[in-house]
Design a protein around this motif. Sequence first.
Motif, PDB file in Angstrom:
ATOM      1  N   THR A 126      16.131   8.413  21.039  1.00  0.00           N
ATOM      2  CA  THR A 126      16.660   9.040  19.815  1.00  0.00           C
ATOM      3  C   THR A 126      16.639   8.021  18.685  1.00  0.00           C
ATOM      4  O   THR A 126      17.266   6.970  18.763  1.00  0.00           O
ATOM      5  N   VAL A 127      15.893   8.354  17.640  1.00  0.00           N
ATOM      6  CA  VAL A 127      15.659   7.423  16.529  1.00  0.00           C
ATOM      7  C   VAL A 127      16.783   7.545  15.500  1.00  0.00           C
ATOM      8  O   VAL A 127      17.267   8.639  15.212  1.00  0.00           O
ATOM      9  N   ALA A 128      17.195   6.405  14.942  1.00  0.00           N
ATOM     10  CA  ALA A 128      18.268   6.408  13.938  1.00  0.00           C
ATOM     11  C   ALA A 128      17.805   5.859  12.590  1.00  0.00           C
ATOM     12  O   ALA A 128      18.271   6.298  11.540  1.00  0.00           O
ATOM     13  N   ALA A 129      16.912   4.844  12.586  1.00  0.00           N
ATOM     14  CA  ALA A 129      16.494   4.206  11.320  1.00  0.00           C
ATOM     15  C   ALA A 129      15.109   3.609  11.509  1.00  0.00           C
ATOM     16  O   ALA A 129      14.659   3.380  12.645  1.00  0.00           O
ATOM     17  N   CYS A 130      14.419   3.337  10.400  1.00  0.00           N
ATOM     18  CA  CYS A 130      13.086   2.732  10.505  1.00  0.00           C
ATOM     19  C   CYS A 130      12.769   1.938   9.253  1.00  0.00           C
ATOM     20  O   CYS A 130      13.394   2.127   8.194  1.00  0.00           O
ATOM     21  N   THR A 131      11.772   1.051   9.359  1.00  0.00           N
ATOM     22  CA  THR A 131      11.242   0.336   8.190  1.00  0.00           C
ATOM     23  C   THR A 131       9.798  -0.031   8.476  1.00  0.00           C
ATOM     24  O   THR A 131       9.398  -0.179   9.645  1.00  0.00           O
ATOM     25  N   ILE A 132       9.007  -0.150   7.417  1.00  0.00           N
ATOM     26  CA  ILE A 132       7.612  -0.550   7.567  1.00  0.00           C
ATOM     27  C   ILE A 132       7.395  -1.807   6.737  1.00  0.00           C
ATOM     28  O   ILE A 132       7.984  -1.965   5.654  1.00  0.00           O
ATOM     29  N   ALA A 133       6.602  -2.749   7.275  1.00  0.00           N
ATOM     30  CA  ALA A 133       6.381  -4.028   6.586  1.00  0.00           C
ATOM     31  C   ALA A 133       5.639  -3.798   5.271  1.00  0.00           C
ATOM     32  O   ALA A 133       4.887  -2.819   5.131  1.00  0.00           O
ATOM     33  N   PRO A 134       5.823  -4.700   4.287  1.00  0.00           N
ATOM     34  CA  PRO A 134       5.154  -4.545   2.986  1.00  0.00           C
ATOM     35  C   PRO A 134       3.639  -4.377   3.096  1.00  0.00           C
ATOM     36  O   PRO A 134       3.047  -3.615   2.341  1.00  0.00           O
ATOM     37  N   ASP A 135       3.005  -5.057   4.068  1.00  0.00           N
ATOM     38  CA  ASP A 135       1.549  -4.920   4.189  1.00  0.00           C
ATOM     39  C   ASP A 135       1.143  -3.730   5.053  1.00  0.00           C
ATOM     40  O   ASP A 135      -0.052  -3.456   5.227  1.00  0.00           O
ATOM     41  N   GLY A 136       2.124  -3.033   5.613  1.00  0.00           N
ATOM     42  CA  GLY A 136       1.814  -1.842   6.395  1.00  0.00           C
ATOM     43  C   GLY A 136       1.324  -2.103   7.798  1.00  0.00           C
ATOM     44  O   GLY A 136       0.912  -1.177   8.505  1.00  0.00           O
ATOM     45  N   ASN A 137       1.359  -3.348   8.257  1.00  0.00           N
ATOM     46  CA  ASN A 137       0.811  -3.681   9.583  1.00  0.00           C
ATOM     47  C   ASN A 137       1.840  -3.685  10.707  1.00  0.00           C
ATOM     48  O   ASN A 137       1.484  -3.830  11.864  1.00  0.00           O
ATOM     49  N   SER A 142       0.868  -1.191   0.000  1.00  0.00           N
ATOM     50  CA  SER A 142       0.000   0.000   0.000  1.00  0.00           C
ATOM     51  C   SER A 142       0.900   1.235   0.000  1.00  0.00           C
ATOM     52  O   SER A 142       1.179   1.829   1.042  1.00  0.00           O
ATOM     53  N   PRO A 143       1.422   1.576  -1.215  1.00  0.00           N
ATOM     54  CA  PRO A 143       2.471   2.612  -1.340  1.00  0.00           C
ATOM     55  C   PRO A 143       2.048   3.990  -0.849  1.00  0.00           C
ATOM     56  O   PRO A 143       2.880   4.879  -0.711  1.00  0.00           O
ATOM     57  N   ASP A 144       0.744   4.150  -0.597  1.00  0.00           N
ATOM     58  CA  ASP A 144       0.256   5.402  -0.048  1.00  0.00           C
ATOM     59  C   ASP A 144       0.846   5.643   1.353  1.00  0.00           C
ATOM     60  O   ASP A 144       1.053   6.766   1.777  1.00  0.00           O
ATOM     61  N   LEU A 145       1.141   4.539   2.038  1.00  0.00           N
ATOM     62  CA  LEU A 145       1.585   4.599   3.437  1.00  0.00           C
ATOM     63  C   LEU A 145       3.111   4.660   3.520  1.00  0.00           C
ATOM     64  O   LEU A 145       3.808   3.832   2.940  1.00  0.00           O
ATOM     65  N   ALA A 146       3.596   5.645   4.241  1.00  0.00           N
ATOM     66  CA  ALA A 146       5.053   5.786   4.403  1.00  0.00           C
ATOM     67  C   ALA A 146       5.369   6.141   5.844  1.00  0.00           C
ATOM     68  O   ALA A 146       4.582   6.787   6.545  1.00  0.00           O
ATOM     69  N   LEU A 147       6.563   5.718   6.268  1.00  0.00           N
ATOM     70  CA  LEU A 147       7.053   5.992   7.617  1.00  0.00           C
ATOM     71  C   LEU A 147       8.347   6.788   7.492  1.00  0.00           C
ATOM     72  O   LEU A 147       9.260   6.387   6.766  1.00  0.00           O
ATOM     73  N   VAL A 148       8.411   7.917   8.186  1.00  0.00           N
ATOM     74  CA  VAL A 148       9.618   8.751   8.164  1.00  0.00           C
ATOM     75  C   VAL A 148      10.136   8.870   9.585  1.00  0.00           C
ATOM     76  O   VAL A 148       9.376   9.198  10.504  1.00  0.00           O
TER      77      VAL A 148
END
Length: 609
Positions: A449-460, A420-426
């Motif tokens: 203090t945040v350094a990196a992130c990722t979101i699962a392909p299904d957005g869950n 669901s490419p509409d959803l992004a995490l920054v």
Amino acid sequence: MAQLAETYACVPSTERGRGILISGHPKSNSILYCNGRSVIIRHLDRPLEVQVYGEHAYPATVARYSPNGEWIASADVSGVVRIWGSRNEFVLKNEFRVLSGRIDDLQWSPDCQRIVASGDGKGKSFVRAFMWDSGTNVGEFDGHSRRVLSCTFKPTRPFRIVTCGEDFLVNFYEGPPFKFKLSHREHSNFVNSVRFSPDGTKFISVSSDKKGLLYDAKTGEIIGELSSENGHKGSIYAVSWSLDSKNVLTVSADKSAKVWEISEDNNGKVTKTLVCPGSGGVDDMLVGCLWQNDFIVTVSLGGSIFLYSANDLDKAPLALSGHMKNVNSLAVLKNEPKCILSCSYDGLIIKWVQGIGYYGKLERKVISQIKCFAVVEEEIASSGFDNKVWRVPLHGDQCGDAECIDIGNQPKDLSVSLLSPDLALVSIDTGVIILRGAKVVSTVVLGFTVAACTIAPDGNEAIVGGEDGKLHVYSVTGDTLKEEAVLEKHRGAITAIRYSPDVSMFASVDANREAVVWDCASREVKLKNMLYHTARINCLAWSPDSSMVATGSLDTCVIIYEVDKPASSRITIKGAHLGGVYGLVFADDHHVVSSGEDACIRVWKVTTQ
């Protein structure tokens, strides 16, 4: 094992208001130019064959083949000249500190025994000629009061050296040992380049005053000039002779190259004006040129190299372009097999095709610096140093109208949900921002203090890495995050996290040189002891079949691990990129693509046992 399959070379480093030097092999179609600490060797008829010499401690400025083609002399901004073999693994013959400042030009004597170098120095030492094997001086070069931009060696006996520079002078020296003979001050601005004709009968100087003057090679007297009719309308930065000494090529800030015929009365008239393709912006100014056998080569301020056929100047040129700065992100276009997108921090996005190389630049309406970069289906998502996140639709080789959102903080990492490419995490320093399209739907302060992130392909699900080395796993419900687990294994700030394509695993890497592969279901470590880098790990990538994970580090290496085998059976690519590896992506299950500070991109063929 991993074998180098292709290299997509960086372009020459350029500087506004100055010419650059590219030079060629006397008997082949290879050329030399410099970018950062690298000297690039490229074959004009085989653009994917690229060699890089990276032994300079400071940015390299100029490199030249010896007349017999056996050796290369290259110089840098610290005034050092290194002489090394053009074959046999670039064995070093000698290293000399020639000037106290930047070297702008150098040239070999025709007998390969002497080298003259010019540039910036202390006092009045702007030029030096020396023996190639001992470094012994072979003359005194008085007469200049400012930086000497160019020097040239007469290719026939008796030997002569001519220099020119920022003091508007063209100086003529006889020798060896070389002594000052005479000086000309007919130019009214910087004299940017001076070159002897291959037959040794004359030489030419070109200047920012838009003029070119011709001189007798034996006496140094002026004998003619380039006609002002159809001449350049801007500074002339470089000049190169044809092999038969009957024509010269010049390039200028007026964004054109001109071919001049030198008549018997030693005056030059324009026979062809070459306007290089481009948008007509500042980057299309031409700053370097070379007449190499049947090729006419020009270089723009933006670094693009244009190859013309000297025998058919009406034919459209072949463009060879690339990055000039650190390439920090890579992506593979899923809907276009063998297509790779690369992005450098100066905001340039380039499309490459395996087997072909450079395919074109993606023209964006708004050029901004890029820090994080993701490609999903037909869209690019990027964030930069301007606190904005951009979503740019891709239409073939063009970018559509971009949407942008100011998130009010410097983005540290960016991840887009594949399904669901509409959803992004920054990620930002204090937490994460959830975007849907170009709207901020939630800003979550996380308390570390945040350094990196990722979101699962299904957005869950989302994973956020901290400066403290902890991984926080969250479930994503609507626009809220709920912490499910905290994973502790790393001993340094997390630098990247990536889910495997089959979503059964994820990998994380840190600044303390460790990589870890985790099982998604149990959240246990699946592959450990991945401690083979010697410096910070900058990036990681999964193979499409989820069987391999690759890591790239500041230590210049790429390491590829097979998930089902112990970490000790890794594949290591040493010295993948001078200055460090910053981008990694798998093109398919057997090819990994890397990029780095050297602005080059390399495709490696991976063979597992």
